[in-house]
Design a protein around this motif. Structure first.
Motif, PDB file in Angstrom:
ATOM      1  N   UNK A  55       0.855  -1.189   0.000  1.00  0.00           N
ATOM      2  CA  UNK A  55       0.000   0.000   0.000  1.00  0.00           C
ATOM      3  C   UNK A  55       0.889   1.237   0.000  1.00  0.00           C
ATOM      4  N   UNK A  56       0.571   2.188  -0.880  1.00  0.00           N
ATOM      5  CA  UNK A  56       1.352   3.417  -0.972  1.00  0.00           C
ATOM      6  C   UNK A  56       0.430   4.613  -0.757  1.00  0.00           C
ATOM      7  N   UNK A  57       0.792   5.471   0.187  1.00  0.00           N
ATOM      8  CA  UNK A  57       0.025   6.688   0.453  1.00  0.00           C
ATOM      9  C   UNK A  57       0.787   7.876  -0.133  1.00  0.00           C
ATOM     10  N   UNK A  58       0.145   8.609  -1.027  1.00  0.00           N
ATOM     11  CA  UNK A  58       0.759   9.765  -1.677  1.00  0.00           C
ATOM     12  C   UNK A  58       0.002  11.025  -1.274  1.00  0.00           C
ATOM     13  N   UNK A  59       0.671  11.913  -0.552  1.00  0.00           N
ATOM     14  CA  UNK A  59       0.053  13.149  -0.100  1.00  0.00           C
ATOM     15  C   UNK A  59       0.586  14.302  -0.949  1.00  0.00           C
ATOM     16  N   UNK A  60      -0.255  14.809  -1.842  1.00  0.00           N
ATOM     17  CA  UNK A  60       0.137  15.907  -2.739  1.00  0.00           C
ATOM     18  C   UNK A  60       1.446  15.580  -3.468  1.00  0.00           C
ATOM     19  N   UNK A  61       1.496  14.480  -4.234  1.00  0.00           N
ATOM     20  CA  UNK A  61       2.772  14.025  -4.800  1.00  0.00           C
ATOM     21  C   UNK A  61       3.387  14.949  -5.841  1.00  0.00           C
ATOM     22  N   UNK A  62       2.587  15.788  -6.500  1.00  0.00           N
ATOM     23  CA  UNK A  62       3.146  16.592  -7.600  1.00  0.00           C
ATOM     24  C   UNK A  62       3.217  18.078  -7.285  1.00  0.00           C
ATOM     25  N   UNK A  63       3.142  18.441  -6.009  1.00  0.00           N
ATOM     26  CA  UNK A  63       3.226  19.857  -5.624  1.00  0.00           C
ATOM     27  C   UNK A  63       4.548  20.454  -6.117  1.00  0.00           C
ATOM     28  N   UNK A  64       4.480  21.594  -6.791  1.00  0.00           N
ATOM     29  CA  UNK A  64       5.686  22.292  -7.230  1.00  0.00           C
ATOM     30  C   UNK A  64       6.359  21.716  -8.454  1.00  0.00           C
ATOM     31  N   UNK A  65       5.766  20.695  -9.055  1.00  0.00           N
ATOM     32  CA  UNK A  65       6.388  20.094 -10.241  1.00  0.00           C
ATOM     33  C   UNK A  65       6.018  20.857 -11.504  1.00  0.00           C
ATOM     34  N   UNK A  66       6.938  20.878 -12.465  1.00  0.00           N
ATOM     35  CA  UNK A  66       6.610  21.433 -13.771  1.00  0.00           C
ATOM     36  C   UNK A  66       5.748  20.417 -14.516  1.00  0.00           C
ATOM     37  N   UNK A  67       5.003  20.849 -15.553  1.00  0.00           N
ATOM     38  CA  UNK A  67       4.077  19.947 -16.251  1.00  0.00           C
ATOM     39  C   UNK A  67       4.724  18.676 -16.774  1.00  0.00           C
ATOM     40  N   UNK A  68       5.961  18.756 -17.288  1.00  0.00           N
ATOM     41  CA  UNK A  68       6.625  17.573 -17.837  1.00  0.00           C
ATOM     42  C   UNK A  68       6.928  16.560 -16.735  1.00  0.00           C
ATOM     43  N   UNK A  69       7.456  17.043 -15.610  1.00  0.00           N
ATOM     44  CA  UNK A  69       7.745  16.146 -14.483  1.00  0.00           C
ATOM     45  C   UNK A  69       6.468  15.521 -13.938  1.00  0.00           C
ATOM     46  N   UNK A  70       5.396  16.313 -13.942  1.00  0.00           N
ATOM     47  CA  UNK A  70       4.116  15.812 -13.432  1.00  0.00           C
ATOM     48  C   UNK A  70       3.621  14.643 -14.272  1.00  0.00           C
ATOM     49  N   UNK A  71       3.758  14.757 -15.598  1.00  0.00           N
ATOM     50  CA  UNK A  71       3.311  13.666 -16.477  1.00  0.00           C
ATOM     51  C   UNK A  71       4.124  12.400 -16.244  1.00  0.00           C
ATOM     52  N   UNK A  72       5.445  12.553 -16.049  1.00  0.00           N
ATOM     53  CA  UNK A  72       6.297  11.399 -15.734  1.00  0.00           C
ATOM     54  C   UNK A  72       5.808  10.720 -14.458  1.00  0.00           C
ATOM     55  N   UNK A  73       5.512  11.538 -13.455  1.00  0.00           N
ATOM     56  CA  UNK A  73       5.046  11.002 -12.180  1.00  0.00           C
ATOM     57  C   UNK A  73       3.698  10.302 -12.334  1.00  0.00           C
ATOM     58  N   UNK A  74       2.777  10.913 -13.072  1.00  0.00           N
ATOM     59  CA  UNK A  74       1.453  10.312 -13.250  1.00  0.00           C
ATOM     60  C   UNK A  74       1.545   8.954 -13.935  1.00  0.00           C
ATOM     61  N   UNK A  75       2.368   8.878 -14.974  1.00  0.00           N
ATOM     62  CA  UNK A  75       2.533   7.589 -15.664  1.00  0.00           C
ATOM     63  C   UNK A  75       3.085   6.537 -14.708  1.00  0.00           C
ATOM     64  N   UNK A  76       4.014   6.948 -13.862  1.00  0.00           N
ATOM     65  CA  UNK A  76       4.626   6.003 -12.936  1.00  0.00           C
ATOM     66  C   UNK A  76       3.616   5.536 -11.883  1.00  0.00           C
ATOM     67  N   UNK A  77       2.818   6.460 -11.362  1.00  0.00           N
ATOM     68  CA  UNK A  77       1.801   6.088 -10.368  1.00  0.00           C
ATOM     69  C   UNK A  77       0.812   5.093 -10.964  1.00  0.00           C
ATOM     70  N   UNK A  78       0.399   5.346 -12.213  1.00  0.00           N
ATOM     71  CA  UNK A  78      -0.521   4.417 -12.866  1.00  0.00           C
ATOM     72  C   UNK A  78       0.114   3.041 -13.048  1.00  0.00           C
ATOM     73  N   UNK A  79       1.407   3.006 -13.358  1.00  0.00           N
ATOM     74  CA  UNK A  79       2.084   1.717 -13.540  1.00  0.00           C
ATOM     75  C   UNK A  79       2.174   0.946 -12.217  1.00  0.00           C
TER      76      UNK A  79
END
Length: 316
Positions: free
Chosen positions: A157-181
Motif C-alpha cells: 500500500x502506498x500513500x501519496x500526499x500531494x505528490x506533484x506539488x511544485x512540479x513542472x508539467x513535464x515532471x508531473x506527467x512522468x510522475x502520473x505515468x509512474x503512479x498508474x504503472x
C-alpha cells in the motif's frame, strides 16, 4: 458485492475527536486491492487525520482499521509506504545513499536494496543523479526521490500526499505515468490526496469526497460527474463583480436552470440544453443594466462535483 478479500483496507466507523472537536466522524471506507483511491476534501475536512489512522500513525478515538482483514495493530507495518507532502530526505546524502538508508531502516537486505535502487532511480528518471547530493536536486527531482524512498521496501500500500506539488508539467506527467504503472502493472494499492482536480480525475479509479469528517460520496470519477449536476456549465464574467449576487438571484428565476453559484468571481450557471437558454439569460441580465465581459460554456467537471457537494473550492 465484492468479497472481503478484495479489499486491502477497510475502515469501520473510524472516529477521531480532539476534546469537543470531531475531526473524523464514523468514516466507513473499503479500498480495493490494486486501485488508485482518490481522497479529496477541502482543507480541514479530515483527510490527513483519516489517513494517519489508516497507516497507524494516529490512534482513533473509536472504530477500527483493517488491513487485509486484520486489525492494523497486528498488520505488518512494512506493507505500507508513505510519501508525505513535506519532503523527508537527507540533503547531505546522495540519491542512492538516501535510498540505502531507508532500506536499512526497513531491514531490507543490502543485495535487494541495490537492485531496487537501480530500478527505482531508472523508473523515476533519476539514474544520472545516483551520486548527486539531494540538496543539489531540483524541486521536482526531490519529489521523485521522496517517492522512491517510500517504495524501497516494496510496500503493498502506498500513500501519496500531494505528490506533484511544485512540479513542472513535464515532471508531473512522468510522475502520473509512474503512479498508474504501480497500480496497473505492479498491483499496488495507492491512496492519493491532491489539490489538483486533473490529477485526481486522471489517476483515480474511485474517489471519496469528505467534508467535516464525513464521507459525502464515493464513486468513479465518471460516475461522479454523471450523478452530480446535470447539463453543461455557463460561466459569465461581469464588468462589475459586485453585481454577481444580483445576477445569481436573477438566474435562479429562469425556468430550466438547474443550479447557480458564484465561483472565483464569476457567475456559474448549470442548465440542460444550455446553448438554447443562453440568449434569454444574456437578455435578462442586460435589461437590468449589467454588462457581461465574457461568456463560456463547458461540460461538467470533477471540480464542479466537488463544489456542489462541499460548497467550497478544493483549497478552501
Amino acid at each position: 458485492m465484492a468479497d472481503a478479500e478484495e479489499y486491502v483496507i477497510e475502515t469501520q466507523d473510524l472516529t477521531k475527536k480532539y476534546n469537543s472537536f470531531l475531526a473524523v466522524d464514523a468514516l466507513n471506507l473499503k479500498i480495493k486491492k490494486g486501485e488508485v483511491f482518490g481522497f479529496l476534501g477541502p482543507n480541514g475536512a479530515g483527510k490527513t487525520t483519516s489517513i494517519k489512522m489508516m497507516v497507524s500513525l494516529l490512534k482513533p478515538t473509536s472504530g477500527r482499521v483493517l488491513i487485509n482483514g486484520e486489525k492494523i495493530g497486528k498488520a505488518e507495518k512494512g506493507k505500507i509506504g508513505v510519501c508525505p507532502q513535506d519532503l523527508v530526505i537527507w540533503d547531505d546524502l546522495t540519491c542512492e545513499e538516501n535510498l540505502y538508508f531507508m532500506g536499512d531502516m526497513y531491514e531490507v537486505p543490502r543485495k535487494i536494496t541495490k537492485e531496487r535502487v537501480k530500478k527505482l532511480l531508472g523508473d523515476l528518471k533519476l539514474f544520472d543523479k545516483v551520486k548527486t547530493l539531494a540538496a543539489q536536486l531540483s524541486g521536482g527531482m526531490k519529489r521523485r526521490l521522496n517517492l522512491a524512498m517510500a517504495l524501497i521496501h516494496d510496500p503493498e500500500i502506498l500513500v501519496l500526499d500531494e505528490p506533484s506539488v511544485g512540479m513542472d508539467p513535464q515532471s508531473r506527467l512522468v510522475l502520473w505515468d509512474y503512479i498508474q504503472s504501480l497500480s496497473k502493472k505492479k498491483g499496488k494499492t495507492v491512496i492519493l490526496t491532491t489539490h489538483l482536480m486533473e490529477e485526481a480525475d486522471r489517476l483515480s479509479d474511485r474517489i471519496a469526497i469528505i467534508d467535516h469528517g464525513k464521507l459525502l460520496l464515493l464513486d468513479t470519477p465518471e460516475n461522479l460527474k454523471k450523478k452530480i449536476g446535470r447539463g453543461d456549465i455557463i460561466e459569465m464574467q461581469l464588468s462589475n463583480t459586485e453585481m454577481n449576487k444580483k445576477v445569481v438571484n436573477l438566474m435562479k428565476s429562469i425556468k430550466g436552470i438547474e443550479e447557480v453559484n458564484e465561483i472565483k468571481g464569476r457567475v456559474s450557471v448549470r442548465a440542460l440544453d444550455a446553448v438554447s437558454k443562453l440568449p434569454k439569460m444574456i437578455d435578462s441580465i442586460e435589461k437590468i443594466g449589467i454588462n457581461i465581459l465574457n461568456t463560456s460554456i463547458r461540460r461538467n467537471t470533477l471540480e464542479d462535483v466537488f463544489i456542489y457537494l462541499t460548497g467550497r473550492g478544493l483549497r478552501e
